[in-house]
Design an enzyme around this catalytic site. Structure first.
Site, mmCIF file in Angstrom:
data_model
loop_
_atom_site.group_PDB
_atom_site.id
_atom_site.type_symbol
_atom_site.label_atom_id
_atom_site.label_comp_id
_atom_site.label_asym_id
_atom_site.label_seq_id
_atom_site.Cartn_x
_atom_site.Cartn_y
_atom_site.Cartn_z
ATOM 1 N N THR A 97 9.057 -10.184 0.112
ATOM 2 C CA THR A 97 7.874 -10.719 0.781
ATOM 3 C C THR A 97 7.674 -12.203 0.484
ATOM 4 O OG1 THR A 97 5.457 -10.647 0.669
ATOM 5 C CG2 THR A 97 6.596 -9.797 -1.217
ATOM 6 N N ASP A 98 6.988 -12.881 1.377
ATOM 7 C CA ASP A 98 6.651 -14.293 1.129
ATOM 8 C C ASP A 98 5.592 -14.444 0.039
ATOM 9 O OD1 ASP A 98 4.440 -13.317 2.524
ATOM 10 O OD2 ASP A 98 4.354 -14.955 3.971
ATOM 11 N N GLU A 99 4.943 -13.309 -0.329
ATOM 12 C CA GLU A 99 3.850 -13.403 -1.303
ATOM 13 C C GLU A 99 4.352 -13.824 -2.683
ATOM 14 O OE1 GLU A 99 0.889 -10.306 -0.966
ATOM 15 O OE2 GLU A 99 1.394 -9.963 1.131
ATOM 16 N N TYR A 132 1.017 -6.883 -7.094
ATOM 17 C CA TYR A 132 2.034 -6.580 -6.067
ATOM 18 C C TYR A 132 3.070 -7.690 -5.976
ATOM 19 C CZ TYR A 132 4.175 -6.539 -1.416
ATOM 20 O OH TYR A 132 5.086 -6.600 -0.381
ATOM 21 N N LYS A 178 7.116 -7.765 -6.937
ATOM 22 C CA LYS A 178 8.182 -8.094 -5.972
ATOM 23 C C LYS A 178 8.978 -9.302 -6.472
ATOM 24 C CE LYS A 178 8.979 -6.453 -2.453
ATOM 25 N NZ LYS A 178 9.828 -5.301 -2.042
HETATM 26 P P1 NAD Z 1 5.035 0.974 3.235
HETATM 27 O O1 NAD Z 1 4.060 1.066 2.108
HETATM 28 O O2 NAD Z 1 4.581 1.250 4.621
HETATM 29 O O3 NAD Z 1 6.262 1.966 2.955
HETATM 30 C C1 NAD Z 1 6.856 2.095 1.696
HETATM 31 C C2 NAD Z 1 7.754 3.329 1.712
HETATM 32 O O4 NAD Z 1 8.386 3.442 0.415
HETATM 33 C C3 NAD Z 1 6.999 4.635 1.946
HETATM 34 O O5 NAD Z 1 7.704 5.432 2.880
HETATM 35 C C4 NAD Z 1 6.980 5.297 0.568
HETATM 36 O O6 NAD Z 1 6.968 6.715 0.630
HETATM 37 C C5 NAD Z 1 8.282 4.778 -0.026
HETATM 38 N N1 NAD Z 1 8.252 4.775 -1.505
HETATM 39 C C6 NAD Z 1 7.267 4.277 -2.304
HETATM 40 N N2 NAD Z 1 7.590 4.485 -3.598
HETATM 41 C C7 NAD Z 1 8.797 5.100 -3.609
HETATM 42 C C8 NAD Z 1 9.656 5.556 -4.647
HETATM 43 N N3 NAD Z 1 9.329 5.427 -5.942
HETATM 44 N N4 NAD Z 1 10.825 6.131 -4.305
HETATM 45 C C9 NAD Z 1 11.175 6.283 -3.001
HETATM 46 N N5 NAD Z 1 10.394 5.884 -1.972
HETATM 47 C C10 NAD Z 1 9.225 5.302 -2.291
HETATM 48 O O7 NAD Z 1 5.677 -0.474 3.108
HETATM 49 P P2 NAD Z 1 6.158 -1.496 4.252
HETATM 50 O O8 NAD Z 1 5.006 -2.299 4.687
HETATM 51 O O9 NAD Z 1 6.989 -0.767 5.245
HETATM 52 O O10 NAD Z 1 7.099 -2.451 3.374
HETATM 53 C C11 NAD Z 1 8.478 -2.131 3.177
HETATM 54 C C12 NAD Z 1 9.114 -3.220 2.319
HETATM 55 O O11 NAD Z 1 8.986 -4.487 2.973
HETATM 56 C C13 NAD Z 1 8.456 -3.392 0.945
HETATM 57 O O12 NAD Z 1 9.473 -3.629 -0.009
HETATM 58 C C14 NAD Z 1 7.557 -4.603 1.110
HETATM 59 O O13 NAD Z 1 7.406 -5.286 -0.131
HETATM 60 C C15 NAD Z 1 8.353 -5.424 2.107
HETATM 61 N N6 NAD Z 1 7.551 -6.314 2.978
HETATM 62 C C16 NAD Z 1 6.473 -5.836 3.677
HETATM 63 C C17 NAD Z 1 5.760 -6.694 4.509
HETATM 64 C C18 NAD Z 1 4.593 -6.198 5.327
HETATM 65 O O14 NAD Z 1 3.918 -7.021 5.966
HETATM 66 N N7 NAD Z 1 4.328 -4.912 5.393
HETATM 67 C C19 NAD Z 1 6.134 -8.038 4.619
HETATM 68 C C20 NAD Z 1 7.240 -8.495 3.880
HETATM 69 C C21 NAD Z 1 7.940 -7.616 3.075
HETATM 70 P P1 TYD Z 2 -3.374 -7.062 4.220
HETATM 71 O O1 TYD Z 2 -3.134 -6.431 5.546
HETATM 72 O O2 TYD Z 2 -3.807 -6.200 3.072
HETATM 73 O O3 TYD Z 2 -2.052 -7.875 3.843
HETATM 74 P P2 TYD Z 2 -1.767 -8.912 2.614
HETATM 75 O O4 TYD Z 2 -2.866 -8.822 1.640
HETATM 76 O O5 TYD Z 2 -0.482 -8.386 2.041
HETATM 77 O O6 TYD Z 2 -1.624 -10.253 3.252
HETATM 78 O O7 TYD Z 2 -4.476 -8.198 4.381
HETATM 79 C C1 TYD Z 2 -4.304 -9.251 5.323
HETATM 80 C C2 TYD Z 2 -5.456 -10.212 5.137
HETATM 81 O O8 TYD Z 2 -6.678 -9.560 5.535
HETATM 82 C C3 TYD Z 2 -5.674 -10.646 3.690
HETATM 83 O O9 TYD Z 2 -6.110 -12.003 3.666
HETATM 84 C C4 TYD Z 2 -6.789 -9.754 3.193
HETATM 85 C C5 TYD Z 2 -7.611 -9.510 4.464
HETATM 86 N N1 TYD Z 2 -8.298 -8.207 4.543
HETATM 87 C C6 TYD Z 2 -9.675 -8.145 4.846
HETATM 88 O O10 TYD Z 2 -10.331 -9.191 5.048
HETATM 89 N N2 TYD Z 2 -10.246 -6.921 4.933
HETATM 90 C C7 TYD Z 2 -9.573 -5.761 4.700
HETATM 91 O O11 TYD Z 2 -10.195 -4.660 4.780
HETATM 92 C C8 TYD Z 2 -8.170 -5.838 4.403
HETATM 93 C C9 TYD Z 2 -7.377 -4.588 4.159
HETATM 94 C C10 TYD Z 2 -7.580 -7.090 4.343
#
Ligand code: NAD
Ligand code: TYD
Length: 351
Positions: free
Chosen positions: A131-133, A156, A160
């Site tokens: 992630t970019d975070e 988080y 990462k």
């Molecule tokens: P998500 O929370 O929707 O899905 C995570 C999945 O991992 C779930 O299916 C969960 O059951 C599985 N999981 C969790 N713990 C586990 C374990 N111990 N063993 C096996 N499986 C396990 O997450 P997402 O949003 O799809 O993100 C997927 C990946 O992409 C993550 O690594 C996240 O850091 C990265 N990512 C997400 C975003 C975003 O905006 N969602 C952006 C950049 C990177």
């Molecule tokens: P989120 O979807 O949790 O992603 P991330 O924190 O990983 O960027 O949140 C996106 C943005 O929205 C973040 O600035 C937090 C804000 N946010 C709210 O204002 N209200 C909410 O209920 C949630 C879940 C997020």
């Protein structure tokens, strides 16, 4: 037949990736290893569950024995690692689960890959999705590039960041062929409604308050999930080993702008009077350590590998609202049970 392990394939991004890989690469067996936490849902993969090149294996990436057994059984050529605890708010209330899965789980997979490939890494690849975070928080200007100093600020993002460092350490120390991508906020169908966009759409539909942290001025850089998937495909096949690629679509939006946009799209699509949903906007206590702004410079990925996103932000938002409005049952299923307890605790209001 090639064998690719996708971890976390039942989650949001993972399910889009599994679907893409199963359909696009019929000569590759896709093995989806997922623990099925609250965020993992096999409903997300209904349309590919019977495909001949798809296998689901339930398991925990921290479980060394289980992971080794799968490497032995399928002799993976590649790993695409997405399994993670992914929600910042949950990391604030329960950091330990993030340390366990995101750090220990990643090392468990790295060790298994190294042991199974016996230090003969020809044709092998360990792809770590991040992630970019990890780069921390930007002020009003500037972008994260691949050389931006790591400065994670939530449990988080710190977990990462730690996993990214370990993946890189295995490249330098053992020569394990790895590649990493750091992507901005994804949006699209199948995202668990603890995250901002699906939460807001679901609440608008149910006439519930739309919680905005702080003043709603925080900025996120939004990317349609299928464009993240296309970047992963490209980086997996063409990325240089040991390198990092940033992924983002230059769609920086303040949260309040995004929420108001969703209000107007949902009102229009549901045939409700204009302005009705906006009345639900409720400012709530800010998130602890809330990062102000994320913005990605993805020029390395664009210039080196020729990636470009397929949809605009406006098109992506329309598609996403349509998806949630057409998947009422999916939303109802994932928001029943434990979600209600999480929601009450997080927002101190009734779901
Ligand atoms: P998500 O929370 O929707 O899905 C995570 C999945 O991992 C779930 O299916 C969960 O059951 C599985 N999981 C969790 N713990 C586990 C374990 N111990 N063993 C096996 N499986 C396990 O997450 P997402 O949003 O799809 O993100 C997927 C990946 O992409 C993550 O690594 C996240 O850091 C990265 N990512 C997400 C975003 C975003 O905006 N969602 C952006 C950049 C990177
Ligand atoms: P989120 O979807 O949790 O992603 P991330 O924190 O990983 O960027 O949140 C996106 C943005 O929205 C973040 O600035 C937090 C804000 N946010 C709210 O204002 N209200 C909410 O209920 C949630 C879940 C997020």
């Amino acid at each position: 037949m090639k064998n690719v392990l996708i971890t976390g394939g039942a989650g949001f991004i993972g399910s889009h990736l599994v679907r893409h890989w199963v359909k696009k690469y019929p000569d590759t067996r896709v093995v989806n290893l997922d623990k099925l936490t609250y965020a993992g849902n096999l409903e997300n993969l209904k349309d590919v569950e019977n495909a001949p090149n798809y296998v689901f294996e339930k398991g925990d990436i921290v479980d060394e024995k289980r992971v080794a057994e799968l490497f032995e059984k399928y002799r993976f050529d590649g790993v695409i690692h997405l399994a993670a605890e992914s929600h910042v708010d949950r990391s604030i209330s329960n950091p330990m689960e993030f340390i366990r899965t995101n750090i220990v789980g990643t090392v468990t997979l790295l060790n298994a890959a190294r042991a199974a490939w016996k230090d003969n890494f020809d044709g092998k690849l360990f792809y770590h999705v991040s992630t970019d975070e990890v780069y921390g928080s930007l002020g009003k200007d500037g972008f994260f590039s691949e050389t931006t100093r790591y400065d994670p600020r939530s449990p988080y993002s710190a977990s990462k960041a730690s996993s990214d460092h370990l993946v890189r350490a295995y490249f330098h120390t053992y020569g394990l062929p790895v590649v990493i991508s750091n992507c901005s906020n994804n949006y699209g169908g199948y995202q668990f409604p603890e995250k901002l966009i699906p939460l807001v759409i679901n609440n608008i539909r149910n006439h519930k308050p739309l919680p905005i942290y702080g003043k709603g001025e925080n900025v996120r850089d939004w990317l349609f999930v299928e464009d993240h998937v296309s970047a992963i495909d490209l980086i997996f096949h063409k990325g240089r080993k040991g390198e990092t690629y940033n992924v983002g679509g230059h769609n920086e939006k303040q949260n309040i702008f995004l929420v108001k946009l969703l209000c107007s799209i949902v009102d229009r699509k549901l045939g409700r009077p204009e302005g009705e949903a906006e009345k639900l906007i409720t400012y709530v206590q800010d998130r602890a350590g809330h990062d102000l702004r994320y913005a990605i410079d993805s020029s390395k990925l664009v210039n080196e590998l020729g990636w470009k996103p397929s949809v605009t932000f406006e098109q992506g938002m329309e598609l996403t609202v349509d998806w949630y409005l057409n998947h009422e049952e999916w939303l109802r299923n994932v928001t029943s049970g434990d979600y209600q307890k999480y929601y009450e605790k997080q927002y101190k209001i009734n779901a």
